[in-house]
Design a protein around this motif. Structure first.
Motif, PDB file in Angstrom:
ATOM      1  N   ARG A 162       0.634   4.176   1.355  1.00 32.52           N
ATOM      2  CA  ARG A 162       0.899   4.884   2.609  1.00 32.52           C
ATOM      3  C   ARG A 162       2.095   4.290   3.342  1.00 32.52           C
ATOM      4  O   ARG A 162       2.994   5.009   3.785  1.00 32.52           O
ATOM      5  CB  ARG A 162      -0.343   4.821   3.503  1.00 32.52           C
ATOM      6  CG  ARG A 162      -0.173   5.563   4.823  1.00 32.52           C
ATOM      7  CD  ARG A 162      -1.452   5.507   5.640  1.00 32.52           C
ATOM      8  NE  ARG A 162      -1.307   6.211   6.908  1.00 32.52           N
ATOM      9  CZ  ARG A 162      -2.262   6.312   7.820  1.00 32.52           C
ATOM     10  NH1 ARG A 162      -3.450   5.763   7.587  1.00 32.52           N
ATOM     11  NH2 ARG A 162      -2.042   6.962   8.940  1.00 32.52           N
TER      12      ARG A 162
ATOM     13  N   HIS B 239      -0.571  -2.847  -9.095  1.00 30.10           N
ATOM     14  CA  HIS B 239      -1.088  -1.919  -8.081  1.00 30.10           C
ATOM     15  C   HIS B 239      -1.024  -0.497  -8.640  1.00 30.10           C
ATOM     16  O   HIS B 239      -0.272   0.346  -8.149  1.00 30.10           O
ATOM     17  CB  HIS B 239      -0.274  -2.034  -6.793  1.00 30.10           C
ATOM     18  CG  HIS B 239      -0.263  -3.413  -6.205  1.00 30.10           C
ATOM     19  ND1 HIS B 239      -1.371  -3.975  -5.601  1.00 30.10           N
ATOM     20  CD2 HIS B 239       0.719  -4.346  -6.125  1.00 30.10           C
ATOM     21  CE1 HIS B 239      -1.067  -5.194  -5.182  1.00 30.10           C
ATOM     22  NE2 HIS B 239       0.206  -5.444  -5.487  1.00 30.10           N
TER      23      HIS B 239
ATOM     24  N   ASP C 252       0.838  -1.191   0.000  1.00 29.45           N
ATOM     25  CA  ASP C 252       0.000   0.000   0.000  1.00 29.45           C
ATOM     26  C   ASP C 252       0.879   1.249   0.000  1.00 29.45           C
ATOM     27  O   ASP C 252       1.958   1.281   0.599  1.00 29.45           O
ATOM     28  CB  ASP C 252      -0.942   0.003   1.203  1.00 29.45           C
ATOM     29  CG  ASP C 252      -0.193   0.022   2.524  1.00 29.45           C
ATOM     30  OD1 ASP C 252      -0.131   1.092   3.154  1.00 29.45           O
ATOM     31  OD2 ASP C 252       0.365  -1.027   2.908  1.00 29.45           O
TER      32      ASP C 252
ATOM     33  N   ASP D 246      -1.865   2.563  -6.263  1.00 33.15           N
ATOM     34  CA  ASP D 246      -0.777   2.871  -5.325  1.00 33.15           C
ATOM     35  C   ASP D 246       0.420   3.465  -6.065  1.00 33.15           C
ATOM     36  O   ASP D 246       1.096   4.354  -5.544  1.00 33.15           O
ATOM     37  CB  ASP D 246      -0.360   1.611  -4.569  1.00 33.15           C
ATOM     38  CG  ASP D 246      -1.432   1.120  -3.620  1.00 33.15           C
ATOM     39  OD1 ASP D 246      -1.807   1.885  -2.719  1.00 33.15           O
ATOM     40  OD2 ASP D 246      -1.908  -0.011  -3.784  1.00 33.15           O
TER      41      ASP D 246
END
Length: 554
Positions: free
Chosen positions: A325, A358, A323, A361
């Motif tokens: 973050r 992804h 992810d 992301d």
């Protein structure tokens, strides 16, 4: 050092003759069996007096050397070589420039002095399994088999305890569970097999505890559960397999704890499972196949964030959190060094996340990079201005650049989210319809044509003295007069689109214009239309630039 040529010479030269342990060693070597001195699996404790040792465990280093080099004609060693366990070995064992044709298998032995084996060639296996000795000086060592130091202990503080510089190991090197007090110098080591340091303890605080510079490991390097107090220097390391640091501990405060500059790890790089790091982890220009990590294991310095160097670090895939973050927090720990910002870690992560599927992301990472680049561009602009006037100009224009960069982020995500400009354009259009609707309903619009304004039909509706009075002249004129019915019908949505979308022309702004004299909304719309038009141009231009990649900085 005495260079014995025969067993007879040993018996004549050594005062008192060979010890009981030496005679047992002779018999074992001649029959190809191991010689066991003392309890199996136990290393003798440190003697209080090395000049008075028990004869059943005492073996002189020169005698051991004699058998390692094949023995004499009267006591030849078999092809099995020398197997010895539980002995106390007194004196210097000097094997420099020697050739050992058989195996050298020493287990649970204790040495008073170190072993000198520079440029020694061992055609088969060499083992110091669970042995205790001050040092092993074996730079340039060559072995045809494996090198086994599992459970060994080297005590040579403030010096080199284990020297295997330029050693060439035919198979694998095992250092598992060993304890090395002093430097372990394995610079330019070459092995066709693996190097296992599982559970090994390296202690050389303030210096290089483990030196594997330019080492070439044919298979994998295991540092799992190792404890390294001092620098682990793996600069230029090359492995054909993986590098595992699972559960390892790297302690070198105020210096590099783990140096992997220019390392090339062909397969997985494991950095997870409660790794403890105190010091800098340097991955500058390192390469690996797959990164298998836990971001919480990487060093984190809340004060300056410079305990991790990621510039130039490349990898193919990530096995761990993906992810944005979590990964952005990881990058923030290692994107600067000595105050300089490095964008490459962001580009590398975005590429890998994109290749792994992804994409959302990956886009967040690209946007974050855009923020960083714009921020550091402003800083560098001021820092690079040398002349006072240039510096003053740079500071004066910085707010304008900040506004521009903020618009770029808000409307296009610095070029990576062009859909934001479409959303902004729709919002502008929706906002423009409100004053357009209210101005029309209060009667503040008029035909945007000199001919229409001067026509008799419009004069009838727009005159202040007309009777009955027309509260909304434009609406009544367009619905009832002959000319008005043939005029462009007003549509609040089309009018708002004409204002904010510069690339289309629906004819509304050409046909109708707000009046500043007829009502409150008309007056405000007359001024607001310039704002809507300018905002529409900005949003559209930024959106077009984002779609074409002009404002991206990849």
């Amino acid at each position: 050092m005495q260079r014995f040529q025969s067993w007879e010479e040993i018996e004549k030269t050594i005062e008192g003759g060979p010890t009981e342990a030496e005679r047992r060693l002779k018999a074992a070597v001649e029959t190809g069996k191991p010689c066991q001195c003392g309890p199996e699996g136990q290393t003798p404790p440190e003697p209080e007096d090395w000049s008075s040792l028990p004869t059943d465990r005492h073996i002189r280093a020169d005698v051991l050397r004699f058998f390692l080099l094949g023995g004499g004609q009267d006591s030849p060693a078999t092809e099995s070589g020398v197997g010895l366990a539980g002995a106390l070995i007194n004196g210097d064992l000097n094997l420099t420039d020697c050739e050992i044709t058989g195996n050298m298998l020493l287990h649970n032995c204790r040495f008073k002095n170190g072993i000198y084996a520079a440029r020694c060639t061992a055609l088969k296996n060499v083992s110091l399994d669970s042995c205790k000795l001050p040092f092993l000086a074996a730079h340039g060592l060559k072995t045809g088999g494996q090198l086994d130091f599992e459970g060994a202990e080297f005590q040579n503080k403030d010096e080199i305890a284990l020297n295997l510089q330029n050693a060439d190991i035919g198979q694998s090197l095992f250092l598992s569970s060993a304890k090395i007090f002093g430097a372990a110098d394995l610079k330019s080591l070459k092995t066709s097999g693996q190097l296992s340091c599982i559970g090994t303890e390296f202690q050389n605080e303030g210096g290089k505890a483990l030196n594997l510079q330019n080492a070439d490991i044919g298979q994998s390097l295991f540092l799992s559960s190792a404890k390294i107090f001092g620098e682990a220097d793996l600069n230029g390391l090359n492995t054909g397999g993986q590098l595992s640091c699972i559960g390892a501990e790297f302690q070198n405060k105020d210096g590099r704890a783990l140096n992997l500059q220019n390392a090339n790890i062909a397969k997985d790089f494991f950095f997870r499972d409660q790794i403890a790091v105190q010091g800098v982890v340097d991955l500058n220009a390192a390469r690996c196949g797959d990164l298998v990590d836990d971001p919480d294991c990487w060093p984190d310095d809340a004060q300056n964030g410079e305990n991790l160097i990621l510039d130039g670090f490349t990898y193919h895939r990530i096995f761990g959190p993906t992810d944005a973050r979590t990964r952005l927090n990881w990058l923030a720990q290692g994107d600067r060094w000595n105050g300089e910002f490095f964008p490459q870690p962001y580009k590398q992560l975005a590429k890998v996340l994109h290749d792994m599927g992804h994409e959302a992301d990956a886009t967040k990472v690209r946007v974050a990079l855009g923020k960083k680049l714009r921020h550091h561009a402003c800083e560098e602009r001021i820092a690079n201005a040398k002349h006072p006037i240039q510096r003053l100009w740079a500071k004066a224009t910085t707010p304008a650049l900040w506004i521009w960069h903020s618009l770029s982020l808000l409307l296009t995500g610095h070029g990576f989210r062009p859909e934001r400009s479409l959303i902004a354009l729709v919002l502008l259009w929706g906002l423009a319809t409100i004053p357009a609707h209210l101005a029309w309903e209060e009667g503040s619009f008029a035909p945007n044509s000199a001919v229409a304004l001067q026509s008799e039909s419009w004069a009838t509706y727009s005159a202040d003295h007309s009777y009955p009075p027309h509260p909304n002249p434009a609406k009544d004129w367009s619905l009832t007069s002959t000319i008005g019915r043939d005029w462009e019908s007003f549509n609040r949505y089309a009018y708002a689109a004409d204002l904010v979308v510069p690339i289309i022309d629906l004819g509304q702004t050409d046909a109708w214009a707000p009046s500043t004299e007829r009502g409150w909304w008309g007056w405000h719309l007359w001024w607001a239309r310039w704002v809507f038009t300018l905002a529409g141009w900005i949003v559209t231009a930024l959106g077009a630039a984002a779609l074409t990649g002009v404002i991206r900085r990849e």
